[in-house]
Write an enzyme that holds these catalytic residues in place. Structure first.
Site, PDB file in Angstrom:
ATOM      1  CG  HIS A  68      -1.773   1.205   1.359  1.00 48.81           C
ATOM      2  ND1 HIS A  68      -3.102   1.204   1.032  1.00 48.81           N
ATOM      3  CD2 HIS A  68      -1.490   2.464   1.768  1.00 48.81           C
ATOM      4  CE1 HIS A  68      -3.605   2.418   1.225  1.00 48.81           C
ATOM      5  NE2 HIS A  68      -2.636   3.197   1.682  1.00 48.81           N
ATOM      6  CD  GLU A  69       1.501   3.658   3.638  1.00 49.25           C
ATOM      7  OE1 GLU A  69       1.742   4.709   3.005  1.00 49.25           O
ATOM      8  OE2 GLU A  69       0.432   3.459   4.242  1.00 49.25           O
TER       9      GLU A  69
ATOM     10  CG  HIS B  23       0.269   6.218  -0.691  1.00 51.34           C
ATOM     11  ND1 HIS B  23      -0.766   6.889  -1.303  1.00 51.34           N
ATOM     12  CD2 HIS B  23      -0.259   5.658   0.429  1.00 51.34           C
ATOM     13  CE1 HIS B  23      -1.879   6.732  -0.569  1.00 51.34           C
ATOM     14  NE2 HIS B  23      -1.597   5.981   0.465  1.00 51.34           N
TER      15      HIS B  23
ATOM     16  CG  HIS C 214       0.407   8.836  -6.811  1.00 52.49           C
ATOM     17  ND1 HIS C 214      -0.658   9.243  -6.056  1.00 52.49           N
ATOM     18  CD2 HIS C 214       0.208   9.373  -8.045  1.00 52.49           C
ATOM     19  CE1 HIS C 214      -1.469   9.990  -6.794  1.00 52.49           C
ATOM     20  NE2 HIS C 214      -0.967  10.083  -8.007  1.00 52.49           N
TER      21      HIS C 214
HETATM   22 ZN   LIG Z   1      -2.814   5.221   1.984  1.00 51.51          ZN
END
Ligand SMILES: [Zn+2]
Length: 684
Positions: free
Chosen positions: A470-471, A474, A477
């Site tokens: 998940h991290e 990010h 991104h």
């Molecule tokens: Zn998040």
């Protein structure tokens, strides 16, 4: 302090101009931040004072390129405060919260600067701008208006004072939660207290004791320690103690009491919203989101809540059946749910964490995340042990693009420690931009994994693996950002879009091809058996009622408390929280993800206030987005991955989010894939 003696204010003669961490001391920050704010004001005055008529380049682009020194210093400061804090740094944080908020108000209430931006905004259709330039102008203009640029001077003064007070309160809120977390330890004395704990929980508890200079075993309030303890401990009394300590953070009378702080934050936010003509803070916050208005959020939450309640009761039935069999007659309390759910999981799916974790050593899972990024986006990560970092546990990597050029720097900070706040998050030291020269991003991921004993590998639970990915989503991104302007860079997107790249990336953790390649037993190197992967997937669906109810309940309390108009904030926020949950019918024995007094999303800053729903909103997008790979028949399909990189991971906020999603998917997102993924489509 003399500026020449302050390493923050000298050129950073480090590789990639990384912060010179080893030279930094807490006392460097306040004077450097003040100097950088002063320089920023001079830059803005210069833009505003130009004799030349306002144009995109001389006003909007220059504004976007201004304040770079301040942004870099804030990057170091905020990251250290979150990941490697100290009483001295916390003192600077409290001291600087108001001046930094005042500076931000002064920037967005700069009358001369706003006059130029406002003039350009009125003429925007005739300026011959590229779509990205037009987007920048619109977003910058919106930032000014939302920060009070249009208010009359007296109202601006009050507004700025509000923002300063809010900055102080949110800083204090976060520090209070950390204080309650650091102060707590549950000492486990002897075998009786360790009953039921598998080896990995014991090892982590022993390691936590050593780090605190103690013998034996301690349970801290770090999530990666607490949740396994609640899951495995046979000692119902100790589970209750730990659970109560976890959920009552910020709710103890004394120096770390957050109750009055929450109330004042809510009052100030209601006043802030009223200054903009909004009926509530929720209206103000949602005005700048994909959802646009409260009704859209409520419809999504109501839909999911109504489906999740029966799913939860099905799970409760399974728990009660097993308890009955075991001759246990007490009700299920929140500190019991995970314990009995784990027993059902072991029985039904013949699965337990102790069997799974050896297949998920941290190092291999990091390699798996890098490998997925390479196969999807053509980027390669390689460690650079010589780059400066702020703690010995942090690893630094170069990210190279297909042509072999370094396109980003990635710092990975994976372990829990007392100086780090709880949770997992991505942050940046520097954002990608081409405005004012090419700048490559410096991105950091923080996790709070319990470190393995010395000489032993750190093993992750499957939830930990999802958090890691998940991290890293990010992180990508930020790292893959390919835009012209800093304001539009990376994760600077609308907040109900920002969880799309992160949650989407979680999908690869369940891909059999990924697991077979990377999930190998820490001792034997054997790949995880297919049958275990299947049981893992089935077991994950089992817990979805519990997870969805707890998450949605927190999202509902967030929306309810931020929908209160000015003058209607209750004296007792804890009682209000309980009332909302009663009215909504939160089933007994479940508990919440977050209580108001420790709900950092809402009160340690304003970024997620009236915004806890964004994870679910983005999940509609991520489940629908991943289906594009499913439809293509390959989780690494090159054509889908190319569109994904261009329109989602690299686009930042350069395109309106609905439009960029449609460009990737060829249509708008559908709700069903999310419901299906959570097992909420199946009939009762
Ligand atoms: Zn998040």
């Amino acid at each position: 302090m003399n500026a020449t003696a302050n390493p923050l204010l000298q050129p950073w003669a480090t590789p990639y101009a990384l912060p010179p961490f080893s030279a930094l001391r807490p006392e460097h920050f306040a004077p450097a931040l003040r100097e950088a704010m002063q320089q920023h004001r001079v830059e803005l005055d210069t833009i505003a004072a130009q004799a030349e008529a306002p144009g995109f380049e001389n006003t909007v682009a220059r504004f976007d390129a201004s304040g770079r020194l301040l942004a870099r210093l804030e990057g170091v400061f905020h990251n250290l405060c979150a990941s490697e804090t100290s009483p001295e740094l916390q003192q600077v944080q409290r001291e600087m919260a108001e001046p930094m908020a005042a500076h931000s108000s002064a920037v967005y209430m700069h009358a001369g600067l706003f006059a130029r931006i406002d003039a350009l905004h009125r003429q925007r259709a005739g300026l011959g701008l590229t779509p990205e330039q037009l987007r920048l102008l619109e977003q910058v203009h919106r930032d000014f208006v939302r920060a009070g640029a249009r208010l009359v001077p007296a109202a601006q003064q009050r507004y700025a004072a509000l923002m300063e007070r809010l900055a102080t309160l949110t800083t204090q809120f976060g520090q209070n939660v950390l204080a309650d977390e650091s102060a707590y330890r549950l000492a486990l004395e002897g075998e009786a207290d360790l009953a039921g704990l598998p080896e990995f929980v014991r090892a982590a508890a022993h390691q936590a004791a050593i780090e605190r200079g103690l013998d034996g075993h301690v349970i801290t309030l770090s999530r990666s320690q607490l949740v396994p303890f609640l899951t495995f401990s046979e000692r119902r009394d100790l589970r209750e103690q730990a659970w109560r300590a976890w959920t009552s953070r910020g709710e103890h009378a004394g120096a770390s009491d957050n109750r009055a702080i929450v109330r004042e934050i809510l009052q100030l936010r209601a006043e802030q919203a009223a200054a903009h003509g909004n009926a509530s803070f929720a209206d103000y916050a949602l005005d700048n989101s994909m959802a646009r208005e409260q009704g859209a959020v409520q419809r999504l939450l109501d839909n999911v809540w109504q489906r999740a309640l029966p799913a939860l009761e099905r799970e409760r039935g399974q728990l009660l059946a097993l308890m009955h069999e075991a001759g246990v007659t007490h009700d299920i309390e929140p500190w019991d749910w995970r314990f009995w759910a784990e027993k059902v999981r072991q029985r039904t799916y013949a699965l337990d964490d102790a069997e799974i974790k050896p297949y998920f050593p941290l190092d291999r899972m990091v390699a798996a995340a890098f490998d997925c990024a390479e196969r999807l986006f053509g980027v390669r990560f390689s460690e650079r042990a010589d780059l400066p970092v702020y703690h010995a546990d942090v690893k630094a990597y170069e990210m190279r693009d297909r042509d072999g050029n370094v396109a980003g720097i990635f710092l990975h900070d994976n372990y829990a420690r007392p100086s780090k706040r709880s949770g997992a998050w991505m942050s940046s030291f520097r954002l990608q931009t081409r405005n004012g020269g090419d700048v490559i991003p410096i991105i950091v991921n923080n996790n709070n994994f319990a470190k393995g004993a010395p000489g032993e590998p750190t093993l992750l639970s499957f939830d930990d693996v999802r958090t890691l990915f998940h991290e890293f989503g990010h992180g990508l991104h930020g790292l893959l950002s390919n835009v012209g302007y800093e304001r539009l860079s990376g994760t600077n997107v609308l907040r109900d879009f920002v969880e799309l790249p992160s949650q989407l990336f979680e999908h690869w953790t369940t891909e059999p091809a990924v697991l077979r390649r990377h999930a190998r037993h820490v001792r034997t190197g054997e790949p995880i058996p297919d049958a275990l992967v299947e049981r893992l997937a089935a077991a994950r669906r089992f817990g979805q009622g519990f997870e969805t109810v707890r998450y949605t309940a927190s999202a509902l309390t967030d929306m309810a408390v931020h929908a209160l108009p000015q003058g209607q904030v209750p004296d007792d926020v804890v009682a209000f929280e309980a009332q909302v949950l009663r009215e909504r019918g939160l089933p007994p024995g479940v508990g919440l993800n977050h209580r108001f007094t420790n709900f950092q999303h809402l009160f340690a800053g304003s970024g997620y206030a009236a915004g806890y729903y964004v994870y679910l909103w983005a999940e509609v997008l991520d489940a629908d987005a991943f289906d594009a790979f499913v439809e293509a028949g390959d989780p690494f399909d090159a054509a889908v991955a190319t569109r994904l990189k261009q329109h989602i991971y690299a686009a930042g906020d350069s395109v309106e989010p609905g439009a960029t999603y449609a460009a990737f998917r060829g249509r708008t997102a559908r709700l069903e894939p999310m419901l299906k993924k959570r097992g909420l489509l199946e009939p009762a």
